[in-house]
Design a protein around this motif. Sequence first.
Motif, PDB file in Angstrom:
ATOM      1  N   GLN A   1       0.700  -1.164   0.023  1.00  0.00           N
ATOM      2  CA  GLN A   1      -0.035  -0.114   0.022  1.00  0.00           C
ATOM      3  C   GLN A   1       0.925   1.189  -0.080  1.00  0.00           C
TER       4      GLN A   1
ATOM      5  N   THR B   1      -7.916   4.352  -6.335  1.00  0.00           N
ATOM      6  CA  THR B   1      -8.071   3.254  -7.359  1.00  0.00           C
ATOM      7  C   THR B   1      -7.058   2.229  -7.281  1.00  0.00           C
TER       8      THR B   1
ATOM      9  N   ALA C   1      -6.519   0.461  -3.743  1.00  0.00           N
ATOM     10  CA  ALA C   1      -7.587  -0.469  -3.672  1.00  0.00           C
ATOM     11  C   ALA C   1      -7.416  -1.742  -4.490  1.00  0.00           C
TER      12      ALA C   1
ATOM     13  N   GLY D   1      -7.022  -5.269  -2.712  1.00  0.00           N
ATOM     14  CA  GLY D   1      -8.131  -6.122  -3.095  1.00  0.00           C
ATOM     15  C   GLY D   1      -7.504  -7.471  -3.744  1.00  0.00           C
TER      16      GLY D   1
ATOM     17  N   ARG E   1     -13.009  -4.042  -3.821  1.00  0.00           N
ATOM     18  CA  ARG E   1     -12.111  -3.105  -3.044  1.00  0.00           C
ATOM     19  C   ARG E   1     -11.788  -2.139  -4.229  1.00  0.00           C
TER      20      ARG E   1
ATOM     21  N   GLY F   1     -11.989   2.359  -4.043  1.00  0.00           N
ATOM     22  CA  GLY F   1     -11.042   3.080  -4.334  1.00  0.00           C
ATOM     23  C   GLY F   1     -11.462   4.187  -5.774  1.00  0.00           C
TER      24      GLY F   1
ATOM     25  N   GLN G   1     -15.515  -4.245   1.613  1.00  0.00           N
ATOM     26  CA  GLN G   1     -14.235  -4.275   0.711  1.00  0.00           C
ATOM     27  C   GLN G   1     -14.297  -2.833  -0.082  1.00  0.00           C
TER      28      GLN G   1
ATOM     29  N   GLU H   1     -12.537  -0.711   2.578  1.00  0.00           N
ATOM     30  CA  GLU H   1     -11.210  -0.962   2.551  1.00  0.00           C
ATOM     31  C   GLU H   1     -10.444   0.115   1.547  1.00  0.00           C
ATOM     32  N   GLY H   2     -11.098  -0.023   0.460  1.00  0.00           N
ATOM     33  CA  GLY H   2     -10.713   0.854  -0.703  1.00  0.00           C
ATOM     34  C   GLY H   2     -10.611   2.257  -0.561  1.00  0.00           C
ATOM     35  N   SER H   3     -11.704   2.715  -0.045  1.00  0.00           N
ATOM     36  CA  SER H   3     -11.700   4.286   0.177  1.00  0.00           C
ATOM     37  C   SER H   3     -10.887   4.851   1.428  1.00  0.00           C
TER      38      SER H   3
ATOM     39  N   TYR I   1      -7.746   3.526   1.865  1.00  0.00           N
ATOM     40  CA  TYR I   1      -6.405   3.952   1.542  1.00  0.00           C
ATOM     41  C   TYR I   1      -6.698   4.758   0.375  1.00  0.00           C
TER      42      TYR I   1
END
Length: 326
Positions: A1, A15, A18, A22, A166, A170, A224, A227-229, A231
């Motif tokens: 990450q 994106t 994520a 993912g 995910r 993002g 998920q 989780e993406g948003s 990061y």
Amino acid sequence: QYWTSRMFTKQVVGTANALVGGWGNLGGGVTQLVMGSALFPLFKEIFKNEPNPAEFAWRWVSIVPAVVAFGIGVCMYFFSDDSPKGNYSELKKNGAMADVSAASSFRSGALNLNTWFLFVQYACCFGVELTMNNAAALYFKDQFSLTTEEAAAIASIFGWMNLFARGLGGFFSDKANAKAGMRGRLWTQTIFLFVEGALVLVFANTASLEGAIVVMVFFSLFVQAAEGSSYGIVPYVDPPSTGSIAGIIGAGGNSGAVAFGMGFRNLEYKDAFVIMGATIMVSSALSFFVCIPGCSRMLGGEDDVPAKDTLAVPTPETDKVDDVNA
């Protein structure tokens, strides 16, 4: 990450982070599938003349992902760059990048309240995913009287959503950022977490197998996506300390899994799900307290982060900054 945070600009960092995260999570499931369904039978045939071919096969199969991971690590070291502008050692040598010590970076990240707000929120998305990876199969088996194989097959749907969910989180975070700056990212994060928590409560009260599967699919989608948003926000918190901050927030996922896992071990399924859902919904409100210098907040402020910043690359306060981030 951290690597993806420093390789991509703010327009697409959500994106990028994520998708990497993912597909990384998806890799765990694919590895299990390949090892268990393809390599294990092959190696068992190879060791069929041994006293215990299954034990020999499993031990040797476990070496395969280790070798693959080591090989990828070697390739990354020799064939990749630290950032879009090149390797950190060269940037530091030319005075184009500040030299931030690991201790200073960790201290700065750990003392930033935004880090801990995101720590809790990540515990309530990635921590939930890890919890469901452990509990979903047992839940379907006990609640709907399924066989172990049937329950495992249904539960695996949760993990397979990593293929796109995910990354979708993002992507929406980046689109919201393009429209409203950090305020857009924070609202995206809040909505994903709140809906995730609400779906946990719905899942806990769904009596039919078909209904539970449908709710779980949407529940997994929002887990998920959150989780993406998450990061999509991380690289902005304190760019010179992004590595430490990303690590601390990532640990929040594991901490959340431990906490929620204790609930499932000591409570009835429904009670554990209700507590988990309510906790997630409360955690969504933490976005209102996130205050990142140079960025707008949920209910006010303006963004003044330079549009072309590579956020995770710490730069010295000299006239060279503009050249490095051009």
